[in-house]
Scaffold this active site. Structure first.
Site, PDB file in Angstrom:
ATOM      1  N   LYS A 289       0.845  -1.195   0.000  1.00 20.25           N
ATOM      2  CA  LYS A 289       0.000   0.000   0.000  1.00 20.25           C
ATOM      3  C   LYS A 289       0.886   1.252   0.000  1.00 20.25           C
ATOM      4  O   LYS A 289       1.952   1.259   0.610  1.00 20.25           O
ATOM      5  CB  LYS A 289      -0.908   0.017   1.228  1.00 20.25           C
ATOM      6  CG  LYS A 289      -1.965  -1.054   1.239  1.00 20.25           C
ATOM      7  CD  LYS A 289      -2.806  -0.970   2.503  1.00 20.25           C
ATOM      8  CE  LYS A 289      -3.835  -2.088   2.556  1.00 20.25           C
ATOM      9  NZ  LYS A 289      -4.895  -1.920   1.547  1.00 20.25           N
ATOM     10  N   ARG A 363     -10.618 -11.358  -0.319  1.00 18.82           N
ATOM     11  CA  ARG A 363     -11.465 -12.300  -1.066  1.00 18.82           C
ATOM     12  C   ARG A 363     -10.849 -13.698  -1.101  1.00 18.82           C
ATOM     13  O   ARG A 363     -11.565 -14.693  -1.225  1.00 18.82           O
ATOM     14  CB  ARG A 363     -11.719 -11.764  -2.472  1.00 18.82           C
ATOM     15  CG  ARG A 363     -10.504 -11.627  -3.347  1.00 18.82           C
ATOM     16  CD  ARG A 363     -10.728 -10.696  -4.523  1.00 18.82           C
ATOM     17  NE  ARG A 363     -10.829  -9.296  -4.079  1.00 18.82           N
ATOM     18  CZ  ARG A 363     -11.041  -8.267  -4.903  1.00 18.82           C
ATOM     19  NH1 ARG A 363     -11.196  -8.484  -6.205  1.00 18.82           N
ATOM     20  NH2 ARG A 363     -11.105  -7.038  -4.437  1.00 18.82           N
TER      21      ARG A 363
END
Length: 515
Positions: A289, A363
């Site tokens: 990130k 996910r």
């Protein structure tokens, strides 16, 4: 947690630090809400005029303090805004009462006892006020000097502006001997305590809350509340073929866990499965990130925290429904052993996934847990996750999105969320977006089109739901962690988003009102 009692005593004679009354926004100025009649009379019927002179309007969340009238044992009256006054012959809605009670409780930090004289038309209103007050009185100060200096041993101020949370709430107008009132308040207390448990977990620093310690907390709670808890460690996950969870946790020194919490009731005829994303810290992995996006990533396990709290709450409330919670726990870190973009993971379902972005990790852990939940063939599965920034762009910071493989089920969840005061919005699963996840190497890729990224994530998860099982996905990326100022009963930091919706779904299922 803040103590809670019901009281039928006269307002003037109650010993407390403050009396809380409601004030609404009327067409011609502030209006004193029901419940405060005795207080208004002590001001010669001029409480609304006095409040208007002090600048109060009755707007939602507005708090105005003034000296109590002569003869009252409580020294202060706290008037809290309820928002627009209801139409004639209508009552205040539950969420207005929750928010008002929460605002008052926050404003009374440092007080030992407060009497709440807010509108209570029935037992449900008593539950709403109790819930709002208990949630509003929350504070997280486990890592601050809360009473003693390590060097001197002398008392030190609590770090919450020198004030401890409100210690006791008495609901005036409540009926201590009425079974409905008693049940409503007991439900509110259990629900608030578990929701605050979720908040605590979200607020814990990631050096203390990793997959193993989270699993340990679940085991402790399971023993206390009669839950069956099964923990799969890295060896069991490897043996079982949980490639998604293992792949996400591969770069961390803290290995992943899959925790299964089971609550069963002898009279239950329905079975719900709740699945929570539990990334105890999300650096993004190799797809690191950028600066400015890491600071709050301890909150990426808020979905697992919500599921954990909801299952315990269902047990405490004795709901006639079987509820299984799955906590998919991992820490997403970059290292020499971390999963790389381009790697292919062999999932628990047997499918293969090409990892195009290691920051689309939630996910992957959910996919394994969803398939494990599907194997038990529950009546419905609901997963909860801080899954995508795209959902925040779509719905903002206070609303979670709902996707589902069944329109009626999605609507039922939206209505349940609205009933308990959680903002949500139904979202579609457009079939044309599925093609973007086609992979030349694996069965599916973990990324698709950039536009509609939150919906793409939902479509990915749908691939791991067993045939014929109703499923919904709650993307709580926005409301799970409040980075702005506190409001109503919502604190800064972890909010406990989705806990109340999950519990309400369990209640509706137990009552036979959810399909």
């Amino acid at each position: 947690m803040t103590a809670l009692t019901l009281s039928t005593a006269a307002a003037a004679g109650l010993r407390a630090d403050a009396i809380v009354v409601g004030v609404a926004k009327g067409a011609e100025g502030p209006v004193v809400a029901p419940g405060a009649e005795a207080v208004d009379q002590a001001y010669d019927g001029r409480l609304a005029a006095v409040l208007e002179t002090l600048g109060a309007s009755g707007a939602e969340g507005e708090v105005t303090k003034l000296p109590a009238p002569s003869g009252f044992k409580a020294p202060v009256v706290v008037a809290v805004g309820l928002g627009a006054a209801p139409e004639k012959d209508e009552d205040y809605d539950a969420e207005s009462l929750r928010r008002a009670a929460g605002s008052a409780a926050r404003a009374l930090a440092g007080a030992k006892k407060a009497v709440f004289a807010l509108p209570l038309a029935d037992a449900a209103d008593a539950g709403a006020v109790a819930e709002g007050a208990l949630l509003g009185a929350y504070s997280f100060d486990a890592y601050k000097d809360n009473g003693k200096s390590a060097k001197t041993g002398k008392g030190a101020k609590n770090a919450r502006n020198g004030k401890a949370p409100l210690a006791e709430v008495a609901l005036l107008g409540g009926k201590p001997r009425d079974k409905a009132y008693k049940a409503a308040v007991e439900r509110a207390a259990a629900l608030a305590e578990e929701l605050n448990r979720a908040r605590d977990l979200v607020n814990m620093p990631p050096n203390d809350l990793n997959p193993a310690s989270f699993a340990s907390l679940a085991q402790t709670a399971g023993k206390e509340h009669g839950l069956k808890v099964q923990v799969l460690d890295e060896k069991a996950l490897t043996k079982g073929g949980y490639g998604g969870i293992l792949g996400v946790g591969a770069g961390s020194e803290a290995p992943p866990r899959l925790v299964k919490l089971s609550y069963t009731h002898s009279k239950a005829s329905k079975h719900l499965a709740f699945v929570g994303k539990g990334i105890t810290y999300d650096s993004g992995g190799i797809s690191l990130k950028p600066a400015g996006h890491n600071e709050t990533m301890k909150c990426d396990m808020a979905g697992a925290a919500a599921v954990f709290a909801a299952v315990v709450a269902a047990a405490r409330l004795g709901l006639e429904v079987n509820v299984t919670g799955w906590l998919a726990l991992a820490e997403n870190m970059p290292s020499g052993s971390a999963t790389r973009p381009g790697d292919v993971l062999h999932m628990y379902s047997g499918k293969t996934v090409e990892v195009l972005n290691t920051d689309a990790e939630g996910r992957l852990v959910l996919a394994d847990a969803l398939w494990a939940a599907s194997e038990e063939e529950p009546d419905a599965i609901v997963d909860v996750a801080t899954l995508t920034g795209a959902m925040m762009l779509a719905l903002g910071a206070r609303t979670f999105g709902i996707m589902a493989n069944d329109d009626a089920f999605r609507t039922a969840i939206h209505e349940a969320a609205d009933e308990v005061g959680e903002e949500s919005w139904p979202m579609p699963l457009p079939e044309h977006l599925r093609k973007g996840m086609d992979s030349p190497t694996a069965d599916i890729a973990n990324m698709g089109e950039r536009m509609g990224g939150g919906l793409v994530a939902g479509l990915f998860l749908r691939e791991f739901i067993g045939e014929g099982i109703a499923w919904a996905h709650l993307d709580i990326a926005g409301p799970a962690y409040n980075e702005q100022g506190a409001f109503g009963y919502t604190p800064k930091g972890g909010t406990g988003s989705a806990v109340r919706t999950l519990v309400r779904l369990a209640e509706l299922t137990a009552a036979g009102d959810l399909g």
